[in-house]
Write a protein that holds these residues in place. Structure first.
Motif, PDB file in Angstrom:
ATOM      1  N   ARG A 168      36.368  49.585  39.163  1.00  0.00           N
ATOM      2  CA  ARG A 168      37.161  48.463  38.550  1.00  0.00           C
ATOM      3  C   ARG A 168      38.556  48.765  38.439  1.00  0.00           C
ATOM      4  O   ARG A 168      39.556  48.093  38.819  1.00  0.00           O
ATOM      5  CB  ARG A 168      36.459  47.833  37.157  1.00  0.00           C
ATOM      6  CG  ARG A 168      36.875  46.539  36.690  1.00  0.00           C
ATOM      7  CD  ARG A 168      36.415  46.051  35.428  1.00  0.00           C
ATOM      8  NE  ARG A 168      34.764  45.758  35.910  1.00  0.00           N
ATOM      9  CZ  ARG A 168      33.692  46.456  35.197  1.00  0.00           C
ATOM     10  NH1 ARG A 168      33.915  47.156  34.132  1.00  0.00           N
ATOM     11  NH2 ARG A 168      32.376  46.090  35.325  1.00  0.00           N
ATOM     12  N   HIS A 227      39.417  37.423  38.703  1.00  0.00           N
ATOM     13  CA  HIS A 227      40.429  38.184  39.628  1.00  0.00           C
ATOM     14  C   HIS A 227      39.968  37.695  40.994  1.00  0.00           C
ATOM     15  O   HIS A 227      40.847  37.680  41.963  1.00  0.00           O
ATOM     16  CB  HIS A 227      39.955  39.799  39.259  1.00  0.00           C
ATOM     17  CG  HIS A 227      40.719  40.692  40.370  1.00  0.00           C
ATOM     18  ND1 HIS A 227      41.929  41.215  39.887  1.00  0.00           N
ATOM     19  CD2 HIS A 227      40.301  40.924  41.560  1.00  0.00           C
ATOM     20  CE1 HIS A 227      42.304  41.868  41.362  1.00  0.00           C
ATOM     21  NE2 HIS A 227      41.424  41.914  41.936  1.00  0.00           N
ATOM     22  N   VAL A 228      38.673  37.668  41.257  1.00  0.00           N
ATOM     23  CA  VAL A 228      38.171  37.105  42.606  1.00  0.00           C
ATOM     24  C   VAL A 228      38.772  35.701  42.797  1.00  0.00           C
ATOM     25  O   VAL A 228      39.049  35.606  43.965  1.00  0.00           O
ATOM     26  CB  VAL A 228      36.564  36.977  42.459  1.00  0.00           C
ATOM     27  CG1 VAL A 228      35.938  36.353  43.742  1.00  0.00           C
ATOM     28  CG2 VAL A 228      35.909  38.415  42.424  1.00  0.00           C
ATOM     29  N   CYS A 234      34.631  43.326  40.329  1.00  0.00           N
ATOM     30  CA  CYS A 234      35.848  42.596  39.910  1.00  0.00           C
ATOM     31  C   CYS A 234      35.301  41.413  38.681  1.00  0.00           C
ATOM     32  O   CYS A 234      34.149  41.049  38.906  1.00  0.00           O
ATOM     33  CB  CYS A 234      36.529  41.654  41.064  1.00  0.00           C
ATOM     34  SG  CYS A 234      37.140  43.030  42.192  1.00  0.00           S
ATOM     35  N   SER A 235      36.440  41.149  37.894  1.00  0.00           N
ATOM     36  CA  SER A 235      36.018  39.936  37.165  1.00  0.00           C
ATOM     37  C   SER A 235      36.059  38.483  38.007  1.00  0.00           C
ATOM     38  O   SER A 235      36.818  38.668  38.905  1.00  0.00           O
ATOM     39  CB  SER A 235      37.175  39.828  36.126  1.00  0.00           C
ATOM     40  OG  SER A 235      38.253  39.287  36.757  1.00  0.00           O
ATOM     41  N   ILE A 258      40.136  48.974  41.958  1.00  0.00           N
ATOM     42  CA  ILE A 258      40.226  47.772  42.843  1.00  0.00           C
ATOM     43  C   ILE A 258      41.528  46.979  42.298  1.00  0.00           C
ATOM     44  O   ILE A 258      42.066  46.157  43.011  1.00  0.00           O
ATOM     45  CB  ILE A 258      38.807  46.855  42.528  1.00  0.00           C
ATOM     46  CG1 ILE A 258      37.949  47.777  43.109  1.00  0.00           C
ATOM     47  CG2 ILE A 258      39.057  45.552  43.045  1.00  0.00           C
ATOM     48  CD1 ILE A 258      36.273  47.003  43.203  1.00  0.00           C
ATOM     49  N   SER A 259      41.942  47.124  40.844  1.00  0.00           N
ATOM     50  CA  SER A 259      42.727  46.227  40.330  1.00  0.00           C
ATOM     51  C   SER A 259      44.017  46.395  40.946  1.00  0.00           C
ATOM     52  O   SER A 259      44.875  45.281  40.955  1.00  0.00           O
ATOM     53  CB  SER A 259      42.528  46.189  38.792  1.00  0.00           C
ATOM     54  OG  SER A 259      43.154  47.542  38.447  1.00  0.00           O
TER      55      SER A 259
END
Length: 504
Positions: free
Chosen positions: A38, A79-80, A75-76, A41-42
């Motif tokens: 996570r 975020h997606v 991802c949250s 990815i951010s």
């Protein structure tokens, strides 16, 4: 590891055949804990992986889906929605079903999130495409679309969007595709209506629920049968039952049962009508339903005596359901000789019917005879004992004989009947009075399947838990049963092998 992922992403974007690099990337991503992934990815975008979905190479597409699934689930939903919404919208119309399912799954995550959902509510195109996905030939895609729209309706803004905007017209347009698709939309609507009285109000005001109810009396008997199943699902909630009562559906279904015999195709939908009232009786009141709609109880008794195994099977299931409650037992007992005759028929089916009917008969018998300790009044104990004795001149021997049949489902079904009577003093007296019965219970060599061992263990547990078992079965038997229980269902005693000098 993050550095290796970055280098892999760079390599993938620069090669003609990226399958090997995609496989390496997939392996690398799987080796990273979700929390670490996570954070990585951010700070990165994965557009190159999305772009590789535009390929006729099935292996490449499926590797990309596996990778994106891992990335997006880390991802949250917000975020997606903010970073990949357009990419996912394109995925909804992708020719490969796994891509569609990936996109629909992410839409489902986003519409459940209080912040991400606003990104979707403002985008009619995505929701229109999800609605049209219900008509997809692939059932997994269609079900994922239904699930995502169900999640959307968990909030008032979602309900408003689905039922008070152009999306309602889209739903109705998709419904017109075919009978099969129409019932997928009904499945969605029935599921939403079950959530709360408010959501049912939206479904009712849309006209879709009343359209479903009209299908009950349509000309096509197969459609009629399917609609009855849907209406039964509506009746699973109290607000659903209130709505159906207001619409006069209970009376309509009662009249359909009355008129069924004049219809040459009644066998296709009659079981559904009976199941409707059976479910209604359990959820509300067996006495009230049977008194208000006597045609239901009469029809169940008729079906139990029928030659058609489909009718008999539904009757067995319904009688077991009714008899699983104290009130239901009392309703059946009030019919006197009529129910006694049905019970004799059930006993005959359990002993000598087709295997499936034998199993369902044993299940019905165990439900009819079960009494929880707090329900064991003098009257109810007398009732259950009288029903057991109606099964045969020697009912314990009869059930034991069934348990020795070389069919695991019959063995387990018979044990469940003994479990039902095992908590009742009269049942324990019959057991101890049957020669060899305690040895039968304690014998671990009979029934070697997991299901059989579990069923035997449940029977032993029912006996040990009874406050009267020690006195009726005897101290030594009770100690043996407790030891069995302590050893567990799968215990195997060790057998010592003794060697003798000079033996062959």
């Amino acid at each position: 590891m993050a550095a290796s992922i970055e280098s892999l992403l760079e390599e993938i974007s620069g090669v003609e055949d990226p399958i090997e690099e995609l496989q390496c990337l997939k392996t690398a991503l799987l080796s990273i804990p979700v929390s670490a992934l996570r954070d990585f990815i951010s700070g990165h975008r994965f557009d190159v992986i999305f772009s590789l979905l535009n390929s006729n190479e099935r292996e490449q597409v499926e590797l990309c889906v596996d990778i994106l699934e891992r990335i997006l689930m880390a991802c949250s939903p917000l975020h997606v929605a903010q970073n990949y919404r357009a990419r996912l919208q394109a995925g909804l119309t992708h020719p490969n079903n796994t891509v569609k399912i990936l996109a629909l799954t992410q839409v489902g995550r986003m519409v459940e999130h209080p912040d991400a959902v606003t990104e979707i509510l403002d985008n009619d195109d995505i929701l229109q495409t999800v609605i049209h996905s219900i008509a997809e030939e692939n059932m997994t895609v269609a079900k994922q679309a239904i699930q995502s729209l169900s999640k959307l309706s968990h909030s008032k803004p979602g309900l408003d969007k689905l039922f008070k905007s152009d999306l309602l017209k889209a739903l109705k347009d998709v419904m017109a595709t075919s009978d099969v698709i129409r019932y997928r939309i009904y499945e969605l609507v029935v599921g939403i209506s079950s959530m709360s009285p408010i959501s049912l109000g939206y479904c009712a005001n849309s006209g879709l629920l009343s359209q479903l109810l009209e299908e009950l009396t349509g000309d096509d008997v197969l459609i009629r049968a399917t609609s009855i199943e849907m209406v039964t699902t509506v009746a699973h909630t109290q607000h659903g039952r209130q709505y159906l009562a207001q619409q006069g559906i209970m009376d309509k279904i009662s009249n359909m049962i009355k008129g069924a015999e004049t219809d040459p195709f009644f066998s296709l939908y009659l079981p559904g009508l009976v199941k409707f009232f059976g479910n209604l009786a359990i959820m509300d009141s067996p006495q009230q339903v049977c008194e208000s709609y006597p045609v239901f109880q009469n029809k169940v008794f008729e079906m139990a005596m029928d030659a058609d195994p489909v009718m008999v099977g539904v009757a067995l299931d319904t009688l077991g359901l009714l008899g699983s409650t104290v009130e239901g037992k009392q309703v059946l007992q009030k019919t006197g000789d009529r129910f006694n005759a049905v019970l004799v028929r059930i006993s005959q089916l359990a002993s000598a019917g087709a295997t499936e009917l034998r199993v369902r008969s044993l299940e019905a018998i165990s439900q009819l005879l079960t009494l929880q300790p707090e329900q064991q009044t003098e009257d109810l104990l007398a009732l259950s004992e009288s029903w057991f004795r109606l099964l045969s001149k020697q009912p314990v021997d009869m059930i034991r004989t069934i348990s020795t049949q070389p069919f695991p489902e019959l063995h387990c079904g018979a044990l469940r009947v003994f479990t039902a009577i095992g908590t009742q003093p009269w049942g324990q007296k019959l057991m101890i009075g049957s020669p060899g019965f305690m040895e039968f219970i304690l014998d671990r060599s009979s029934g070697q399947s997991k299901e059989a061992k579990d069923a035997k263990f449940e029977l032993v547990g029912s006996l040990v838990s009874s406050s009267t078992a020690a006195d009726i079965l005897g101290t030594q038997n009770y100690i043996s049963l407790k030891a069995y229980l302590k050893e567990g269902p799968y215990y195997v005693s060790a057998v010592a092998a003794v060697g003798t000098e000079g033996a062959d």
